[in-house]
Write an enzyme that holds these catalytic residues in place. Structure first.
Site, PDB file in Angstrom:
ATOM      1  N   SER A 189       0.763  -1.198  -0.369  1.00 19.81           N
ATOM      2  CA  SER A 189       0.526   0.161   0.186  1.00 19.81           C
ATOM      3  C   SER A 189       1.052   1.509   0.022  1.00 19.81           C
ATOM      4  CB  SER A 189      -0.999   0.052   1.060  1.00 19.81           C
ATOM      5  OG  SER A 189      -1.735  -1.277   1.002  1.00 19.81           O
ATOM      6  N   ARG A 190       2.318   1.018  -0.095  1.00 15.30           N
ATOM      7  CA  ARG A 190       2.621   3.089  -0.597  1.00 15.30           C
ATOM      8  C   ARG A 190       2.899   2.977   0.791  1.00 15.30           C
ATOM      9  NH1 ARG A 190       3.383  -0.134  -5.184  1.00 15.30           N
ATOM     10  NH2 ARG A 190       2.896   0.447  -7.288  1.00 15.30           N
TER      11      ARG A 190
END
Length: 211
Positions: A189-190
């Protein structure tokens, strides 16, 4: 071409402060050895960013040839574009993109030339073809054709014959003396893990950065 949907999630273990060495050079060595063991193609390949007097950023890939607590060393022609920019502004940034491990390392610092003795030691270890290439190429200069380059190779081979090839006076090494080193570990999710080491007169401080 719209490539906005090209992405992948980074599935990898997290990076915590307690798992980091207090010394960034030792931490770099650990990650570098991980990259070698993982079979990363040319783990010593690094992007070298420089800017000259015109402040125009420049970038290219070079090979790291040595590192220790004094810095990170690479070699080049002293008449090349990168060398001219480093003479005008002796600062640089390095990026090691170990994408296969979801990792990257950034090194920033001042740049100095290595000693002629160091350059000679490394030059003597190079394959003969690479030694000849150092003599032939006026790096970054315009040339009309590949044929002219090959003609210069033939001429320099005749000049040295089977004898020892000396170190060119216009070729040698640079050392990036780090002031900042960042270790980046990709996460889902970065929400990546990032830690930077900052050098001061009292040593290194370590802090986590937001992704």
């Amino acid at each position: 071409m719209d490539i906005g949907d090209m992405r992948r999630d980074f599935e990898s273990e997290g990076l915590d402060r307690e798992h980091l060495d207090d010394d960034p050079v030792r931490q770099f060595e650990l990650w570098f050895n991980d990259a070698r063991k993982a079979g990363i193609l040319e783990p010593n390949a690094m992007s070298l960013a420089t800017t000259g007097a015109d402040f125009q950023p420049d970038l290219r890939t070079v090979l790291l040839k040595y590192f220790d607590h004094d810095g990170f060393v690479f070699y080049t022609n002293y008449g090349s574009r990168k060398a001219r920019e480093l003479e005008e502004n002796p600062k640089a940034a390095l990026l090691f993109p170990w994408i296969g491990l979801n990792r990257q390392v950034i090194v920033q610092g001042m740049v100095t030339r290595v000693s002629q003795t160091e350059s000679l030691r490394y030059f003597a270890s190079r394959p003969r073809g690479s030694q000849l290439g150092a003599w032939v190429s006026e790096q970054s200069k315009v040339i009309r054709s590949r044929g002219l380059l090959e003609q210069k190779v033939a001429e320099i081979k005749r000049k040295f014959g089977d004898g020892e090839i000396p170190l060119p006076s216009f070729w040698g090494g640079y050392r990036v003396v780090p002031r900042r080193i960042e270790f980046w570990q990709g996460r889902p999710s970065r929400l990546h893990d990032r830690f930077e080491y900052l050098r001061s007169d009292n040593g290194w401080t370590i802090q986590r950065l937001q992704p």
